[in-house]
Design a protein around this motif. Structure first.
Motif, mmCIF file in Angstrom:
data_model
loop_
_atom_site.group_PDB
_atom_site.id
_atom_site.type_symbol
_atom_site.label_atom_id
_atom_site.label_comp_id
_atom_site.label_asym_id
_atom_site.label_seq_id
_atom_site.Cartn_x
_atom_site.Cartn_y
_atom_site.Cartn_z
ATOM 1 N N GLN A 140 1.463 7.458 -6.312
ATOM 2 C CA GLN A 140 0.213 8.090 -6.544
ATOM 3 C C GLN A 140 -0.876 7.244 -7.659
ATOM 4 O OE1 GLN A 140 1.864 11.887 -8.048
ATOM 5 N NE2 GLN A 140 1.894 12.607 -5.861
ATOM 6 N N ARG A 178 2.153 1.860 -3.503
ATOM 7 C CA ARG A 178 1.143 2.177 -4.328
ATOM 8 C C ARG A 178 0.852 3.810 -4.103
ATOM 9 N NH1 ARG A 178 -4.095 3.103 -3.566
ATOM 10 N NH2 ARG A 178 -3.903 1.899 -1.564
ATOM 11 N N GLN A 179 0.825 4.234 -2.739
ATOM 12 C CA GLN A 179 0.696 5.497 -2.542
ATOM 13 C C GLN A 179 1.649 6.443 -2.964
ATOM 14 O OE1 GLN A 179 -0.450 5.345 1.474
ATOM 15 N NE2 GLN A 179 -2.465 4.935 1.268
ATOM 16 N N ARG A 180 3.035 6.002 -2.963
ATOM 17 C CA ARG A 180 4.154 6.535 -3.042
ATOM 18 C C ARG A 180 4.084 6.885 -4.658
ATOM 19 N NH1 ARG A 180 8.725 7.306 -0.618
ATOM 20 N NH2 ARG A 180 8.040 5.610 0.974
ATOM 21 N N SER A 188 -4.208 4.472 -7.493
ATOM 22 C CA SER A 188 -5.194 4.132 -6.874
ATOM 23 C C SER A 188 -5.301 2.502 -7.084
ATOM 24 C CB SER A 188 -6.595 4.765 -7.566
ATOM 25 O OG SER A 188 -6.775 4.205 -8.813
ATOM 26 N N ARG A 238 0.971 -1.154 -0.077
ATOM 27 C CA ARG A 238 0.014 0.021 0.017
ATOM 28 C C ARG A 238 0.894 1.226 0.206
ATOM 29 N NH1 ARG A 238 -2.914 -0.906 4.054
ATOM 30 N NH2 ARG A 238 -1.543 0.155 5.822
ATOM 31 N N ASP A 239 1.941 1.374 0.811
ATOM 32 C CA ASP A 239 2.792 2.526 0.897
ATOM 33 C C ASP A 239 3.547 2.530 -0.554
ATOM 34 O OD1 ASP A 239 4.649 4.360 2.395
ATOM 35 O OD2 ASP A 239 6.123 3.123 1.610
#
Length: 259
Positions: A21, A17-19, A23, A14-15
């Protein structure tokens, strides 16, 4: 989240994926998995297979060092070895990199690792290091530190503000891309060094030049970085050749051998 975190693999995925940017919908579409399954992986409701981790890591552009960490966090053996350059398996690569450094003479070139530590360099880089304090030249020499430190190259860089902004931006971008705490610390360190404000580039400039005062006169360079695109070993994946080319005829003439 630090690159060497012991967090569950779902948290690390998840980290990343968020890094990047992205979804869950974007990642699931690119990796060809259902959004529901991806959500289960991130929350720990499902355990990923090594193949699934590799697939997601590929689409998230996770560096090899951090791909190993993902596997370890999931309870699997890391797939990418980290050998020394002197290892027999790396002799062909290390020999090729040395050849590139030598072939770039009479212009400076360095072999750098992930943290801008100097692994090797050619003889032309001696010109850049003249006048640098001894404590900055003790191994491992860090190219960013020795360039921007007030006891290093900084007092001899005519366009210090421009080069400083360029170099710090590179370190910060790599720290963000990798999540590497050591790179964050390096960025914070060099940001605190004294330096001029960024000035405007000349209208004729197409790259940020390194304008350096040397015993051979005022020299101007631009740099080109080269990597081994097909790396499967962590060490090789993190190596980069930084080659400096003359940005003007005067620099080329000053460094070219006299006939």
């Amino acid at each position: 989240m630090p690159a060497h975190s012991t967090a569950p693999v779902g948290d690390l995925l998840r980290d990343w994926r968020q890094r990047r940017q992205m979804s869950q919908l974007q990642l699931s579409s690119r990796a060809e998995v259902s959004t529901r399954h991806l959500s289960y992986l991130e929350t720990g409701r499902s355990k990923p297979t090594p193949g699934m981790i590799a697939r997601l890591a590929h689409h998230l552009d996770v560096p090899l060092r951090e791909r190993n960490q993902l596997m370890l966090s999931a309870g699997f053996a890391p797939p990418h070895p980290e050998r020394g350059l002197e290892a027999p398996e790396l002799l062909a690569v290390s020999g090729a990199l040395q050849s590139v450094l030598d072939a770039h003479l009479p212009f400076p070139a360095l072999l750098l690792d992930r943290w801008w530590d100097v692994v090797d360099r050619n003889a032309a880089t001696d010109l850049l290091l003249v006048g640098c304090a001894a404590h900055l030249l003790e191994p491992p020499v860090n190219a960013v530190r020795v360039t921007l430190h007030p006891d290093g190259l900084a007092p001899r860089i005519r366009n210090l503000g421009q080069w400083r902004s360029h170099l710090i931006g590179q370190v910060q971008a790599r720290a963000e891309r990798t999540g590497d705490e050591r790179l964050r610390e390096l960025a914070n360190e060099v940001v605190a060094y004294p330096g001029d404000d960024v000035g405007p580039l000349a209208r004729t400039d197409v790259v940020v030049p390194l304008q350096l005062v040397t015993g051979a006169g005022d020299l101007s360079f631009f740099s080109i970085a080269s990597i081994v695109e097909s790396a499967l070993d962590v060490t090789v994946d993190e190596l980069r050749i930084e080659a400096f080319y003359p940005a003007d005829d005067a620099t080329r003439e000053a460094l070219s051998p006299r006939r």
